[in-house]
Design an enzyme around this catalytic site. Structure first.
Site, PDB file in Angstrom:
ATOM      1  N   ASP A   1      -3.149  -4.636  13.284  1.00  9.30           N
ATOM      2  CA  ASP A   1      -2.903  -3.346  12.634  1.00  9.30           C
ATOM      3  C   ASP A   1      -3.725  -2.262  13.335  1.00  9.30           C
ATOM      4  O   ASP A   1      -3.226  -1.206  13.717  1.00  9.30           O
ATOM      5  CB  ASP A   1      -3.312  -3.490  11.159  1.00  9.30           C
ATOM      6  CG  ASP A   1      -3.282  -2.178  10.394  1.00  9.30           C
ATOM      7  OD1 ASP A   1      -2.333  -1.408  10.603  1.00  9.30           O
ATOM      8  OD2 ASP A   1      -4.205  -1.950   9.589  1.00  9.30           O
TER       9      ASP A   1
ATOM     10  N   GLU B   1       0.830  -1.202   0.000  1.00 11.27           N
ATOM     11  CA  GLU B   1       0.000   0.000   0.000  1.00 11.27           C
ATOM     12  C   GLU B   1       0.871   1.262   0.000  1.00 11.27           C
ATOM     13  O   GLU B   1       0.550   2.224  -0.664  1.00 11.27           O
ATOM     14  CB  GLU B   1      -0.903  -0.034   1.247  1.00 11.27           C
ATOM     15  CG  GLU B   1      -2.048   0.940   1.236  1.00 11.27           C
ATOM     16  CD  GLU B   1      -3.117   0.601   0.206  1.00 11.27           C
ATOM     17  OE1 GLU B   1      -2.944  -0.403  -0.531  1.00 11.27           O
ATOM     18  OE2 GLU B   1      -4.107   1.327   0.123  1.00 11.27           O
ATOM     19  N   ASP B   2       1.938   1.233   0.742  1.00  9.89           N
ATOM     20  CA  ASP B   2       2.669   2.477   0.998  1.00  9.89           C
ATOM     21  C   ASP B   2       4.074   2.546   0.409  1.00  9.89           C
ATOM     22  O   ASP B   2       4.799   3.504   0.663  1.00  9.89           O
ATOM     23  CB  ASP B   2       2.769   2.702   2.519  1.00  9.89           C
ATOM     24  CG  ASP B   2       1.394   2.874   3.148  1.00  9.89           C
ATOM     25  OD1 ASP B   2       0.516   3.414   2.456  1.00  9.89           O
ATOM     26  OD2 ASP B   2       1.201   2.463   4.297  1.00  9.89           O
TER      27      ASP B   2
HETATM   28 MN    MN Z   1      -1.104  -0.676   8.937  1.00 13.55          MN
END
Ligand code: MN
Length: 497
Positions: A139, A77-78
């Site tokens: 998370d 995602e990042d």
């Molecule tokens: Mn996360």
């Protein structure tokens, strides 16, 4: 060695094999490199979040591949690295879990109700691999633990979602420890004044009760010994703050009506010992009427087992006791995760039963929460099989569209709007150009390109669409065009085949 890595490794040393520890180390290095120079909103290096998440998974005694997935969960995602990079390095199973977790992130917050609706659908869609949920819980808990210093509207959003959606799901999974943590961490942000009130109540109560419980403990130990029972542990446990708060609201905020703020928990080796312990307690002190609950013979719907009894102890003090075996304890704290913990040493992990009952529970939650929304009507008649044959895909805005298995971008386009269907010219699926007749997969993000000048749908689409809705709309539109005669022939031809 790096301090972060050291702390993570110390959480798994003793449980993981040396090969697995090496794997964790490799994943750490991978994540560390991928997240280099990234900082979180609170100013900390991003890798602290990856490690925090992995550490929670390790604390919950989940298997190595989940700890690894925790380390890697924000990489696709990042960072520039992708799922296939993870697959190359760590294999398909870990890549799939990370991918599932990433898909859950595509949901955007668009008002609590809408978000809740999306998230519930998604949880069902991802239910094909329940392990994703553990990574998501870890998370989320780490995010809640590190909310300090981020913008207030974000704090509120994250805390509210956790309270409304994540915690009920953890509860249904029988994961008391995780539920408690999600709730208590969120409570502080959602109702700060109430949080302060309940915290001070508990502190006063604890101060008052601690010494008392120590004395009681000595008496019980002696009694049990005489009865031939050697307890594994006897300890006072404090009720989770948020569940205490909810109980207080039921009892007109009157603390004297809540008996289990601090309870004495007795863990004994066997079920037989549990019942014997109950007898021994009742022989010494008088139980309160109507407060003896046998959740061993009759477990709670989420699987919780224990015997509860509330007793007038010495000096008229009222104490709740909870009696259970170590296995019941693990299950009460970690739910289905506890089953993984027990099945080890190379045996294949079988979670099918729990998996199914979990799904059933989810459908139940879904129904409960939906009482509050109009979405209920649509879900009322849904069965589990129904969900098994459905896929859930996203619009670029994060809305979830549910479709039958095998549905194509054209089905998707018509599900959004007839005009989008009639004028669609191409589709991007997960940012890649895709043919309009290629089946979609759960979790795909689909973007449809339309052309105003397009005359109408192509009759060929009828060969690949799966929804009656799209089929009907295509026929309707085609009928209006010059192709209508040709189409009638085609339909006739198909029927006679
Ligand atoms: Mn996360």
């Amino acid at each position: 060695m790096d301090e972060l890595l050291q702390s993570l490794l110390s959480a798994v040393t003793g449980t993981f094999s040396s090969a697995d520890i090496q794997l964790v180390e490799r994943a750490y290095n991978f994540a560390f490199k991928a997240h280099t120079n990234q900082t979180r909103l609170n100013g900390m290096p991003f890798i602290t979040h990856s490690v925090g998440t992995a550490e929670l998974l390790a604390q919950w005694k989940l298997p190595p591949l989940l700890v690894v997935a925790g380390l890697l969960h924000d990489v696709p995602e990042d960072t520039p690295l992708t799922i296939s990079d993870i697959e190359k390095e760590f294999g398909k199973e870990i890549a799939n879990i990370v991918e599932g977790e990433t898909k859950l992130d595509h949901l955007k917050y668009q008002g609590v109700e809408r978000y809740a609706e999306n998230l519930r659908k998604m949880f069902l869609a991802i239910a094909s691999d329940i392990r994703v949920i553990f990574v998501k819980f870890a998370d989320r808990i780490h995010n809640l633990q590190t909310l300090e210093g981020i913008p207030e509207y974000k704090q509120q959003r994250i805390a509210l979602e956790s309270l409304e959606i994540y915690a009920p799901i953890a509860n249904r999974l029988g994961m008391g420890a995780i539920r408690g943590e999600l709730e208590d961490l969120s409570f502080k942000y959602v109702h700060p004044a109430e949080y302060a009130w309940v915290t001070s109540l508990v502190q006063d109560r604890l101060k008052y009760k601690e010494g008392y419980l120590e004395t009681i403990k000595t008496i019980i130990e002696k009694d049990l010994k005489q009865g031939g029972i050697i307890p594994i542990s006897i300890h006072g446990r404090t009720k989770h703050l948020y569940s205490l708060y909810k109980k207080l609201l039921e009892k007109d905020r009157d603390i004297s009506k809540v008996y289990d703020i601090v309870a004495e928990r007795i863990i004994v080796p066997t079920v037989q010992d549990c019942y014997a312990t109950l007898g021994i307690l009742h022989q010494r002190w008088k139980p309160l009427k109507g407060r003896i609950k046998d959740y061993i013979a009759q477990p709670k719907p989420n699987g919780y087992q224990s015997i509860h009894t509330t007793i007038f102890c010495d000096d008229g003090e009222i104490v709740e006791f909870q009696i259970r075996t170590p296995q019941m304890h693990e299950e009460a704290e970690y739910g289905i995760a506890a089953h993984w913990f027990y099945v080890d040493k190379g045996k294949k992990i079988v979670v099918m039963d729990h998996h199914l009952s979990w799904l059933k529970d989810l459908v139940k939650i879904q129904k409960n929460i939906n009482d509050r929304t109009k979405f209920l009507e649509a879900l009322e008649s849904l069965k589990i099989d129904f969900f098994n044959n459905r896929i859930f895909v996203f619009t670029p805005n994060g809305d979830v569209i549910d479709l039958p298995e095998g549905a194509t971008p054209v089905d998707f386009a018509y599900a959004i709007h007839t005009e989008i269907g009639n004028h669609c010219t191409s589709a991007r699926v997960n940012d890649k150009m895709t043919q309009l007749n290629v089946p979609l997969q759960s979790g795909d993000v689909v973007k449809i390109t339309t052309d105003k000048n397009r005359k109408g749908p192509s009759p060929d689409w009828l060969d690949s669409v799966k929804t009656n809705h799209a089929r009907a709309k295509i026929k309707e539109a085609v009928k209006k065009t010059k192709f209508s005669g040709w189409l009638r022939e085609l339909v006739h031809h198909r029927k006679s085949n």
